[in-house]
Motif scaffolding. Structure first.
Motif, mmCIF file in Angstrom:
data_model
loop_
_atom_site.group_PDB
_atom_site.id
_atom_site.type_symbol
_atom_site.label_atom_id
_atom_site.label_comp_id
_atom_site.label_asym_id
_atom_site.label_seq_id
_atom_site.Cartn_x
_atom_site.Cartn_y
_atom_site.Cartn_z
ATOM 1 N N PHE A 195 21.576 50.643 53.956
ATOM 2 C CA PHE A 195 19.978 50.591 54.166
ATOM 3 C C PHE A 195 19.050 51.519 53.268
ATOM 4 O O PHE A 195 18.218 50.595 52.680
ATOM 5 C CB PHE A 195 19.990 52.036 55.160
ATOM 6 N N LEU A 196 20.215 51.556 52.043
ATOM 7 C CA LEU A 196 19.105 52.381 50.597
ATOM 8 C C LEU A 196 19.005 51.130 50.183
ATOM 9 O O LEU A 196 18.162 51.133 49.769
ATOM 10 C CB LEU A 196 20.026 53.258 50.043
ATOM 11 N N GLY A 197 20.241 50.540 49.797
ATOM 12 C CA GLY A 197 19.396 48.557 48.965
ATOM 13 C C GLY A 197 18.688 48.011 49.921
ATOM 14 O O GLY A 197 18.050 47.665 49.196
ATOM 15 N N MET A 198 18.372 47.479 50.990
ATOM 16 C CA MET A 198 17.407 46.689 51.373
ATOM 17 C C MET A 198 16.826 47.262 51.182
ATOM 18 O O MET A 198 15.674 46.501 50.697
ATOM 19 C CB MET A 198 17.831 46.898 53.209
ATOM 20 N N HIS A 199 16.060 48.185 51.463
ATOM 21 C CA HIS A 199 14.669 48.690 51.141
ATOM 22 C C HIS A 199 14.562 49.608 49.587
ATOM 23 O O HIS A 199 13.191 49.639 49.920
ATOM 24 C CB HIS A 199 14.582 50.135 52.284
ATOM 25 N N ALA A 200 15.330 49.476 49.002
ATOM 26 C CA ALA A 200 14.147 48.791 47.869
ATOM 27 C C ALA A 200 13.493 47.519 47.420
ATOM 28 O O ALA A 200 12.428 47.611 46.447
ATOM 29 C CB ALA A 200 15.806 48.320 46.321
ATOM 30 N N LEU A 201 13.346 46.933 47.903
ATOM 31 C CA LEU A 201 12.071 45.883 48.659
ATOM 32 C C LEU A 201 10.804 46.885 48.883
ATOM 33 O O LEU A 201 9.772 45.889 47.945
ATOM 34 C CB LEU A 201 12.358 44.729 48.912
ATOM 35 N N GLN A 202 10.862 47.549 49.653
ATOM 36 C CA GLN A 202 9.628 48.176 49.441
ATOM 37 C C GLN A 202 9.068 49.928 48.378
ATOM 38 O O GLN A 202 8.385 49.619 48.254
ATOM 39 C CB GLN A 202 9.489 49.057 50.988
ATOM 40 N N LEU A 203 10.304 50.333 48.586
ATOM 41 C CA LEU A 203 9.810 51.565 47.368
ATOM 42 C C LEU A 203 9.959 51.848 46.255
ATOM 43 O O LEU A 203 8.680 52.416 45.767
ATOM 44 C CB LEU A 203 11.122 52.514 48.087
#
Length: 306
Positions: A195-203
């Motif tokens: 989860f953390l890695g996948m949503h780096a693209l948003q954060l």
């Protein structure tokens, strides 16, 4: 994905079935929301490409189609009351899971193609450029954690077990878990780094938006070089946090019950981020370039010339 999230939300209310310790519509809902955010982020990054947009459009289309195939299988299995992941119970379940495995690999490769385009692209705003570059590389790393989940857990054997693979480490799937996320509270859970890695693209891109919004009140943030350094610092900290929760999961340790080693590493990471942020914001301002606004000068040189 928005429509699927809505249908799944209704399913959570009207369907009381439970599968592997979680409401049966929880997985379709979480995957739909995640794909929605992922797709919107990729669409925005494609708009930043000065060249290679046609290749990017094809890669983005592949991501959308493979994501759609995966969601059809996940939702269909939820309707049937069956597991979508790690399920080898019947020949039909096995075939569906094998299709999902192929789509995940193709999706990952298409995202890799987009990452190559972004790494080579000459994007004018350097802070935004590094936010999307680091974000998509971290997203690839987060997605790759899914391949670890597909490996046989202790006691599982390909060809003889109905279930091969697991989210949890050290405990069976379906045990006590955190609300909303469903992450294990008794063992490690690979969904945390996933989860953390996948949503780096948003954060990380959202960080650029926040820094730009704060610039009128904090003139230091009007300097493009300062924003770029803060983004790179945040990306380094994000990568370190990803590595930390990954090793925590692999050691069979719940996210909410860290040991002394994990707490010590987290403390050092926070201290390093605080020190780096302070040093970046307190560094002497660069000399102004005649005729060029401070916020625009990074597009010219980015670094002082010695």
């Amino acid at each position: 994905m928005a429509a699927t999230a809505l249908v799944s939300a209704v399913g959570l209310v009207v369907d009381d079935r439970v599968l592997v310790g979680a409401p049966i519509w929880a997985k379709p809902f979480k995957f739909a929301v995640s794909f929605l955010a992922y797709g919107l982020s990729l669409a925005w990054t494609l708009s930043l490409l000065p060249r290679g947009r046609r290749t990017g459009r094809w890669a983005g289309t592949v991501v959308a189609l493979t994501g759609l195939v995966e969601m059809v299988i996940i939702t269909g299995q939820a309707i049937r009351g069956r597991r979508s992941h790690f399920n080898y119970e019947t020949a039909f379940d096995t075939a569906l899971y094998d299709v999902m495995a192929v789509t995940v690999v193709v999706l990952w490769l298409a995202t890799l193609a987009l990452a190559v385009l972004l790494l080579r692209a000459d994007i004018a705003d350097r802070a935004s450029a590094w936010a999307v570059r680091c974000g998509i590389v971290l997203a690839l790393a987060g997605a790759a954690v899914g391949f670890l989940m597909a490996q046989p857990a202790p006691g599982q054997h390909r060809g003889s077990s109905d279930v091969v693979g697991a989210h949890s480490v050290g405990v069976p799937d379906g045990g006590p878990s955190m609300p909303l996320t469903g992450w294990s509270t008794t063992g490690g859970d690979l969904r945390v780094p996933h989860f953390l890695g996948m949503h780096a693209l948003q954060l990380l891109p959202l960080l650029v938006v926040a820094l730009s919004a704060l610039a009128p009140r904090f003139p230091r943030l009007a300097d493009g070089l300062v924003r770029r350094r803060l983004v790179l610092l945040a990306a380094a900290g994000y990568a370190a946090a990803f590595a930390l929760v990954l090793q925590q999961a692999l050691r069979g340790q719940p996210l909410i019950h860290p040991d002394g080693t994990t707490l010590g590493a987290a403390g050092l990471l926070l201290a390093a981020l605080a020190a780096g942020t302070y040093a970046t914001l307190r560094a002497p301002a660069r000399a102004a370039v005649p005729g060029v606004a401070p916020a625009e000068s990074p597009a010219v040189t980015e670094e002082p010339v010695s």
